[in-house]
Design a protein around this motif. Structure first.
Motif, PDB file in Angstrom:
ATOM      1  N   PHE A   3     -74.431  57.395 -25.841  1.00  0.00           N
ATOM      2  CA  PHE A   3     -74.213  57.574 -27.269  1.00  0.00           C
ATOM      3  C   PHE A   3     -72.977  58.432 -27.474  1.00  0.00           C
ATOM      4  N   ARG A   5     -70.260  60.250 -30.055  1.00  0.00           N
ATOM      5  CA  ARG A   5     -70.281  60.742 -31.435  1.00  0.00           C
ATOM      6  C   ARG A   5     -69.006  61.515 -31.751  1.00  0.00           C
ATOM      7  N   ILE A  25     -71.410  51.973 -34.880  1.00  0.00           N
ATOM      8  CA  ILE A  25     -72.613  52.037 -35.699  1.00  0.00           C
ATOM      9  C   ILE A  25     -72.419  53.105 -36.769  1.00  0.00           C
ATOM     10  N   GLY A  28     -76.117  51.008 -39.418  1.00  0.00           N
ATOM     11  CA  GLY A  28     -77.031  50.483 -38.402  1.00  0.00           C
ATOM     12  C   GLY A  28     -77.934  49.373 -38.872  1.00  0.00           C
ATOM     13  N   ASP A  47     -71.032  56.148 -32.666  1.00  0.00           N
ATOM     14  CA  ASP A  47     -71.510  56.605 -33.970  1.00  0.00           C
ATOM     15  C   ASP A  47     -70.329  57.083 -34.816  1.00  0.00           C
ATOM     16  N   ASN A  49     -70.615  58.090 -38.116  1.00  0.00           N
ATOM     17  CA  ASN A  49     -71.103  58.740 -39.329  1.00  0.00           C
ATOM     18  C   ASN A  49     -70.397  60.048 -39.659  1.00  0.00           C
TER      19      ASN A  49
END
Length: 302
Positions: A3, A5, A25, A28, A47, A49
């Motif tokens: 993962f 980030r 993502i 999602g 990720d 975000n």
């Protein structure tokens, strides 16, 4: 599965360059479904975000630059006047929870023929801002879809924003589904009238291997409106039934659908023709100043 980030856009681009197979993502709403059903098992998830620039938009004189991760809910509440067809499409996406998370950038990345945002982007006129450590480019949306769930992004590129032409005339979006909510489109259709350039643009979804424009229908209608003086005097120029029917027939002819569990190819062609006729009648009534036009019946729409 690792993962990743990143905190900044530059870090995200660097991570994508180092791991070209990493799956981006944000909301999602598509990726997690594929992961949960075992349809995808990437080595890395990227990720996005925390990347602030992906979650905002800017209005320019002619276009809206929409961050890739702006959720559908914010499009509905903040951009309906600028991007009416996209806001209409956003209202049909899933449930409130999905609309709070899902985004146009994610919809484009998935590149599904049934993506709800795609017909509206085609009709409005949009460009996909893609970037990598090698640089940035703007891909016309009609060139972005290259096949079923395939797009024109290079392995090291990410979608940063979508540039969408602000409405200069009426726009409409409709879709057919097996129920009113939480449904994948059996087919969908969008139309945008551009009085400033006297042009028409369309978008058809879930009726071909990729979302497509009905170019013959666009050219026919633009010529019919010009020849009939409709662009000059819309209030005094209702559309005749034959023009509406021909527009629907040409829209259906642009389709290349399949039979599947949601509908037959024959039904999809018929439904696209109906959606196109309705969208045109509603759009022209709005252009003539009849705000209630969408709620009135019309024999040409049947």
């Amino acid at each position: 599965m690792e993962f990743l980030r990143p905190e900044t856009w530059d870090e995200a681009l660097a991570a994508k360059a180092e791991h070209p197979g990493a799956v981006p993502i944000a909301g999602g709403t598509d990726v997690m479904v594929e992961l949960n059903f075992g349809h995808r098992r990437p080595g890395h998830l990227l990720d996005l975000n925390r990347i602030a620039c992906l979650h905002d938009w800017q209005r320019g004189p002619d276009t809206v630059r929409l961050g890739a991760a702006v959720p559908y809910t914010r499009i509905i509440t903040g951009l309906a006047a600028d991007l009416p067809a996209l806001a209409m499409a956003a209202r049909t996406v899933g449930s409130p929870q999905i609309r709070n998370r899902g985004s146009v950038g994610g919809n484009l990345g998935a590149a599904s023929p049934a993506g709800d945002a795609h017909p509206a982007l085609l009709a409005a006129g949009a460009g996909v801002e893609a970037e990598s450590v090698r640089g940035r480019r703007l891909i016309p949306v009609e060139e972005f879809f290259t096949g079923v769930k395939r797009n024109a992004l290079a392995p090291d590129e990410l979608i940063r924003a979508v540039h969408i032409r602000r409405a200069t005339g009426p726009q409409q979006f409709s879709k057919v589904g097996t129920r009113n909510a939480m449904v994948i489109a059996v087919c969908s259709f969008a139309v945008a009238l551009h009085p400033d350039s006297r042009t028409v643009r369309t978008g058809v979804g879930s009726a071909a291997p990729t979302p497509v424009r009905a170019r013959a229908a666009e050219e026919f209608l633009a010529a019919a409106l010009a020849d009939g003086g409709h662009w000059d005097e819309p209030r005094h120029r209702p559309l005749d039934a034959e023009t509406v029917r021909e527009f629907g027939a040409l829209a259906a002819a642009a389709c290349d659908p399949i039979d599947d569990v949601r509908g037959t190819a024959r039904y999809r062609r018929h439904a696209v023709a109906v959606l196109a006729r309705r969208a045109l009648v509603w759009s022209w009534r709005a252009h003539r100043g009849d705000e209630n036009g969408r709620h009135q019946g019309d024999a040409a729409c049947a």
